[in-house]
Design a protein around this motif. Structure first.
Motif, short mmCIF file in Angstrom:
data_model
loop_
_atom_site.label_atom_id
_atom_site.label_comp_id
_atom_site.label_asym_id
_atom_site.label_seq_id
_atom_site.Cartn_x
_atom_site.Cartn_y
_atom_site.Cartn_z
N THR A 267 0.83 -1.21 0.00
CA THR A 267 0.00 0.00 0.00
C THR A 267 0.86 1.26 0.00
O THR A 267 0.50 2.26 -0.60
N TYR A 268 2.02 1.20 0.69
CA TYR A 268 2.91 2.36 0.69
C TYR A 268 3.42 2.63 -0.72
O TYR A 268 3.51 3.79 -1.15
N ALA A 269 3.78 1.56 -1.43
CA ALA A 269 4.29 1.71 -2.80
C ALA A 269 3.21 2.28 -3.72
O ALA A 269 3.48 3.17 -4.55
N LEU A 270 1.98 1.81 -3.56
CA LEU A 270 0.89 2.29 -4.41
C LEU A 270 0.54 3.75 -4.10
O LEU A 270 0.06 4.47 -4.98
N ARG A 271 0.79 4.21 -2.88
CA ARG A 271 0.55 5.62 -2.56
C ARG A 271 1.45 6.52 -3.40
O ARG A 271 1.04 7.61 -3.81
N ILE A 272 2.66 6.07 -3.66
CA ILE A 272 3.57 6.86 -4.50
C ILE A 272 3.00 6.98 -5.91
O ILE A 272 2.99 8.06 -6.51
N VAL A 273 2.49 5.86 -6.43
CA VAL A 273 1.88 5.88 -7.76
C VAL A 273 0.65 6.78 -7.78
O VAL A 273 0.46 7.59 -8.70
N GLN A 274 -0.17 6.67 -6.74
CA GLN A 274 -1.37 7.50 -6.65
C GLN A 274 -1.02 8.98 -6.65
O GLN A 274 -1.64 9.79 -7.36
N GLY A 291 -6.87 5.28 -5.02
CA GLY A 291 -7.18 5.36 -3.59
C GLY A 291 -8.17 4.30 -3.16
O GLY A 291 -8.04 3.69 -2.09
N ARG A 292 -9.17 4.06 -3.99
CA ARG A 292 -10.15 3.01 -3.67
C ARG A 292 -9.50 1.64 -3.65
O ARG A 292 -9.75 0.83 -2.75
N ARG A 293 -8.64 1.38 -4.63
CA ARG A 293 -7.97 0.07 -4.67
C ARG A 293 -7.03 -0.09 -3.47
O ARG A 293 -6.91 -1.18 -2.92
N ILE A 294 -6.35 1.00 -3.08
CA ILE A 294 -5.47 0.94 -1.92
C ILE A 294 -6.27 0.68 -0.66
O ILE A 294 -5.86 -0.10 0.22
N HIS A 295 -7.43 1.32 -0.56
CA HIS A 295 -8.32 1.09 0.58
C HIS A 295 -8.69 -0.38 0.67
O HIS A 295 -8.60 -1.00 1.75
N GLU A 296 -9.10 -0.95 -0.44
CA GLU A 296 -9.50 -2.36 -0.46
C GLU A 296 -8.32 -3.27 -0.11
O GLU A 296 -8.46 -4.21 0.69
N LEU A 297 -7.17 -3.00 -0.72
CA LEU A 297 -5.98 -3.82 -0.45
C LEU A 297 -5.54 -3.68 1.00
O LEU A 297 -5.20 -4.67 1.67
N GLY A 298 -5.55 -2.45 1.52
CA GLY A 298 -5.12 -2.22 2.89
C GLY A 298 -5.97 -2.97 3.89
O GLY A 298 -5.45 -3.62 4.81
N VAL A 299 -7.30 -2.92 3.72
CA VAL A 299 -8.18 -3.63 4.64
C VAL A 299 -7.98 -5.14 4.50
O VAL A 299 -7.95 -5.87 5.51
N ALA A 300 -7.82 -5.63 3.27
CA ALA A 300 -7.59 -7.07 3.07
C ALA A 300 -6.32 -7.52 3.78
O ALA A 300 -6.30 -8.59 4.43
N LEU A 301 -5.27 -6.73 3.70
CA LEU A 301 -4.01 -7.09 4.36
C LEU A 301 -4.16 -7.03 5.88
O LEU A 301 -3.62 -7.89 6.60
#
Length: 311
Positions: A267-274, A291-301
């Motif tokens: 999620t940290y890496a994807l924040r840079i892309v976002q 941001g939506r995909r990061i939210h989903e991934l973050g909660v899943a992790l």
């Protein structure tokens, strides 16, 4: 009520009114469930309470989105943002009031029904939970009332409260659920509340970047409209950096497992892309989608680590 009000098209309109297809705000339910001790989950009575609480929060969030659509329809901002600036990432079909799929009185009816029933379900769930301290109930209901007032009544999103309402409205239920069923407030529950609150805010902040001119013309006060582009970019960057900092600080200073900050590295890496999509490439709607995909991934992790570390 005529039959068309109950037809498939009308039902789809009610679903879109409350952003039913935008399920990210409801993912806290899975984080809260996976945090609960096994002994709590073995009690069938607790499941009744948990389902009532989850359904209640779901309806409250549905009401919040519906009231937001009502306000956006009445002040014309949704028409300008969705009809005036069409995008494959922001379709007018998601706003049933501006497309005529719903009438204003129907939207109001739906919003108030969801709000009243949602609050009733949350209250019932609170009373059936094994622990229900008065201070927690009062604090939670204040948060719920502020959530419903996000874009209606007090209209907090218009007067500088948008980011705070999103942060507490979608993050706070995690620690509330934990406290209701365990009688304590664990560091890991607080950490996940903070992270999920940040996930929610870092979706809306890119929406605000896209809607900047319309929001300024409508007199809306938020971080985007009250700062210049460079200042806003710094605020967004600071919130993105806050995610790993929160996880690391909790791991350093409490009993929270180091598996959490390690597992969340994607999620940290994807924040840079976002961030690059939103500010370097100037594509805030695509950044919002990230941001939506990061939210989903973050909660899943978080859920996976909860299962691994706590059960």
């Amino acid at each position: 009520m005529n039959t068309t009000a109950l037809g498939p098209d009308k039902l789809r309109g009610y679903a879109r009114l409350g952003n039913l297809y935008f399920f990210d705000p409801h993912l806290f339910i899975f984080a809260g469930l996976s945090l609960l001790p096994t002994a709590v989950l073995r009690d069938g009575w607790n499941w009744i309470s948990f389902v009532l609480l989850s359904a209640g929060y779901f309806l409250v969030h549905h009401a919040t989105a519906a009231f937001d659509d009502i306000t956006g329809f009445k002040d014309g901002s949704d028409a300008r943002n969705y009809l005036g600036n069409p995008s494959y990432l922001r379709k007018a079909e998601s706003k049933p009031l501006i497309t005529g799929q719903l009438e204003l009185h129907e939207a109001r009816w739906c919003a108030w029904l969801c709000a009243v029933v949602g609050v009733a379900l949350v209250l019932t769930g609170f009373l059936l939970a094994p622990h229900h301290p008065v201070w927690l109930i009062v604090f939670s209901f204040v948060a719920i009332l502020l959530c419903v007032q996000y874009s209606y009544g007090l209209n907090l999103s218009r007067y500088g409260g948008q980011e705070l309402v999103l942060f507490f409205g979608f993050g706070l239920p995690v620690v509330v659920l934990y406290a209701l069923f365990t009688g304590t407030i664990a560091a890991v529950a607080v950490m996940e509340s903070v992270l999920i609150g940040l996930y929610s805010v870092l979706v809306s902040m890119y929406s605000n970047l896209n809607d900047l001119e319309v929001d300024r013309n409508n007199g809306r006060i938020n971080l985007a409209t009250t700062t210049d582009e460079r200042g806003y970019a710094r605020v967004v960057a600071a919130l993105a950096v806050a995610e790993p900092v929160v996880a690391i600080v909790f791991a350093l200073t409490t009993s929270v497992s180091w598996w959490y900050p390690i597992a969340l590295i994607p999620t940290y890496a994807l924040r840079i892309v976002q961030y690059r999509k939103g500010f370097a490439d100037r594509d805030p709607l695509l950044a919002r989608q990230y941001g939506r995909r990061i939210h989903e991934l973050g909660v899943a992790l978080l859920v996976l680590v909860n299962i691994f570390a706590l059960h």
